[in-house]
Motif scaffolding. Structure first.
Motif, PDB file in Angstrom:
ATOM      1  N   TYR A 212       0.944  -1.085  -0.051  1.00 26.80           N
ATOM      2  CA  TYR A 212      -0.098   0.003   0.085  1.00 26.80           C
ATOM      3  C   TYR A 212       1.014   1.228   0.080  1.00 26.80           C
ATOM      4  CZ  TYR A 212      -3.816  -3.144   1.018  1.00 26.80           C
ATOM      5  OH  TYR A 212      -4.769  -4.098   1.008  1.00 26.80           O
ATOM      6  N   LEU A 213       1.984   1.189   0.254  1.00 23.34           N
ATOM      7  CA  LEU A 213       3.072   2.344   0.512  1.00 23.34           C
ATOM      8  C   LEU A 213       3.067   3.109  -0.978  1.00 23.34           C
ATOM      9  CD1 LEU A 213       5.659   1.105   2.725  1.00 23.34           C
ATOM     10  CD2 LEU A 213       3.854   2.530   3.204  1.00 23.34           C
TER      11      LEU A 213
ATOM     12  N   ARG B 116       1.721   6.828  10.162  1.00 26.42           N
ATOM     13  CA  ARG B 116       2.298   7.027  11.719  1.00 26.42           C
ATOM     14  C   ARG B 116       3.135   5.827  11.892  1.00 26.42           C
ATOM     15  NH1 ARG B 116      -0.365   9.604  15.505  1.00 26.42           N
ATOM     16  NH2 ARG B 116      -0.683  11.298  13.937  1.00 26.42           N
ATOM     17  N   LEU B 117       4.482   6.118  12.516  1.00 25.95           N
ATOM     18  CA  LEU B 117       5.262   5.307  12.758  1.00 25.95           C
ATOM     19  C   LEU B 117       5.518   5.286  14.209  1.00 25.95           C
ATOM     20  CD1 LEU B 117       8.227   5.613  10.171  1.00 25.95           C
ATOM     21  CD2 LEU B 117       6.524   3.963  10.165  1.00 25.95           C
ATOM     22  N   SER B 118       5.555   4.376  15.106  1.00 24.30           N
ATOM     23  CA  SER B 118       5.482   4.140  16.290  1.00 24.30           C
ATOM     24  C   SER B 118       7.384   3.835  16.510  1.00 24.30           C
ATOM     25  CB  SER B 118       4.965   2.826  16.953  1.00 24.30           C
ATOM     26  OG  SER B 118       3.626   3.086  16.730  1.00 24.30           O
TER      27      SER B 118
ATOM     28  N   VAL C  48       1.185   2.630  11.080  1.00 21.80           N
ATOM     29  CA  VAL C  48      -0.164   2.576  10.899  1.00 21.80           C
ATOM     30  C   VAL C  48      -0.447   3.307   9.679  1.00 21.80           C
ATOM     31  CG1 VAL C  48      -2.366   3.517  11.696  1.00 21.80           C
ATOM     32  CG2 VAL C  48      -0.535   2.608  13.123  1.00 21.80           C
ATOM     33  N   LEU C  49      -0.946   2.828   8.469  1.00 27.45           N
ATOM     34  CA  LEU C  49      -1.500   3.482   7.228  1.00 27.45           C
ATOM     35  C   LEU C  49      -2.770   4.240   7.437  1.00 27.45           C
ATOM     36  CD1 LEU C  49      -0.784   0.379   4.938  1.00 27.45           C
ATOM     37  CD2 LEU C  49       0.893   2.267   5.270  1.00 27.45           C
ATOM     38  N   PRO C  50      -2.887   5.167   6.320  1.00 28.46           N
ATOM     39  CA  PRO C  50      -4.317   5.768   6.533  1.00 28.46           C
ATOM     40  C   PRO C  50      -5.225   4.588   6.329  1.00 28.46           C
ATOM     41  CG  PRO C  50      -2.857   6.875   4.847  1.00 28.46           C
ATOM     42  CD  PRO C  50      -2.007   5.587   5.373  1.00 28.46           C
TER      43      PRO C  50
ATOM     44  N   THR D 263      -7.077  -0.773   4.324  1.00 28.93           N
ATOM     45  CA  THR D 263      -5.639  -0.914   3.992  1.00 28.93           C
ATOM     46  C   THR D 263      -5.523  -2.092   5.193  1.00 28.93           C
ATOM     47  OG1 THR D 263      -4.968   0.941   5.565  1.00 28.93           O
ATOM     48  CG2 THR D 263      -4.865   1.330   3.251  1.00 28.93           C
ATOM     49  N   ASP D 264      -6.185  -2.326   6.187  1.00 27.37           N
ATOM     50  CA  ASP D 264      -6.060  -3.408   7.105  1.00 27.37           C
ATOM     51  C   ASP D 264      -6.085  -4.672   6.645  1.00 27.37           C
ATOM     52  OD1 ASP D 264      -5.325  -4.130   9.870  1.00 27.37           O
ATOM     53  OD2 ASP D 264      -7.707  -4.935   9.966  1.00 27.37           O
ATOM     54  N   ASP D 265      -6.810  -4.878   5.715  1.00 28.64           N
ATOM     55  CA  ASP D 265      -7.144  -6.340   5.041  1.00 28.64           C
ATOM     56  C   ASP D 265      -7.400  -6.422   3.738  1.00 28.64           C
ATOM     57  OD1 ASP D 265      -9.617  -5.375   5.222  1.00 28.64           O
ATOM     58  OD2 ASP D 265     -10.487  -6.806   6.786  1.00 28.64           O
TER      59      ASP D 265
END
Length: 218
Positions: free
Chosen positions: A135-136, A143-145, A155-157, A207-209
């Motif tokens: 997806y990138l 968002r990076l942890s 975490v993607l949009p 984008t999660d699945d």
């Protein structure tokens, strides 16, 4: 016993009171949570080693004890382990700092992102990016942890618009409400789409699945 070490608490005073469920060790705070609250990107300590959580999944069988399966990667050398806990079992978790980064490119070393505030670049390993890789897109803000200057989670949009490049033709009698059909999206991800969706159609997916949300309005 599973234990996590927290990064220094930003702005904490030396005489600041600790949370009732926390403990301070060498200016770091450990906070207890139940296993079912662990998420991807959390930092745990197992037998004195720091691990980044890759997958955390809870199981609730009809009979028996609910459990949480946690897959982890050791920060020091990349070794992966998998542990199973009772969902109510207490573990100690680290706090991480979430920052916005813009995606630049990928190469043999990993995925390179740029901090949107100070423009510093950070290379993120393939293990951390995981299923998010397809997806990138260049310039995408994610968002990076961050834990001790390492990215441990991404975490993607939540939603993304992609084009359907391949799918099965609609069969006679098939309706949008009756069934979905397999499709391949422009980023290579497989999804299930309504019968009326054909190649060339732009759709919105999670984008999660990769699941279908709606036909794109643009």
């Amino acid at each position: 016993m599973v234990r996590a070490i927290l990064a220094p608490f930003p702005g904490a005073l030396q005489n600041e009171a600790l949370p009732s469920d926390g403990a301070r060790t060498k200016d770091r705070i450990a906070v207890k949570v139940i296993a079912s609250q662990i998420r991807k990107g959390n930092i745990l300590e197992v037998e004195g080693k720091l691990y980044a959580v890759l997958v955390a999944e809870s199981f609730h069988p009809g009979k028996g004890t609910p459990t949480t399966q946690i897959d982890m990667r050791r920060l020091s050398d990349g070794v992966k382990i998998s542990n199973r806990y009772k969902t109510t079992e207490q573990v100690e978790r680290a706090f991480v700092e979430d920052r916005d980064f813009s995606y630049l490119f990928a190469d043999g070393e990993g995925f390179t992102f740029m901090n949107t505030e100070n423009y510093e670049q950070l290379i993120v390993s393939k293990d951390v990016v995981g299923d998010a890789a397809p997806y990138l897109q260049e310039g995408m803000v994610v968002r990076l942890s961050i834990f001790e200057d390492q990215a441990v989670g991404i975490v993607l949009p939540q939603r993304m618009t992609l084009e359907v490049v391949e799918t099965e033709p609609t069969t006679k009698g098939q309706t949008a409400s009756s069934s979905f059909k397999p499709a391949i999206l422009s980023n290579g991800v497989r999804s299930m789409v309504p019968p009326h969706i054909g190649p060339g159609t732009r759709i919105v997916v999670l984008t999660d699945d990769g699941s279908y949300v709606e036909r794109a309005k643009d």
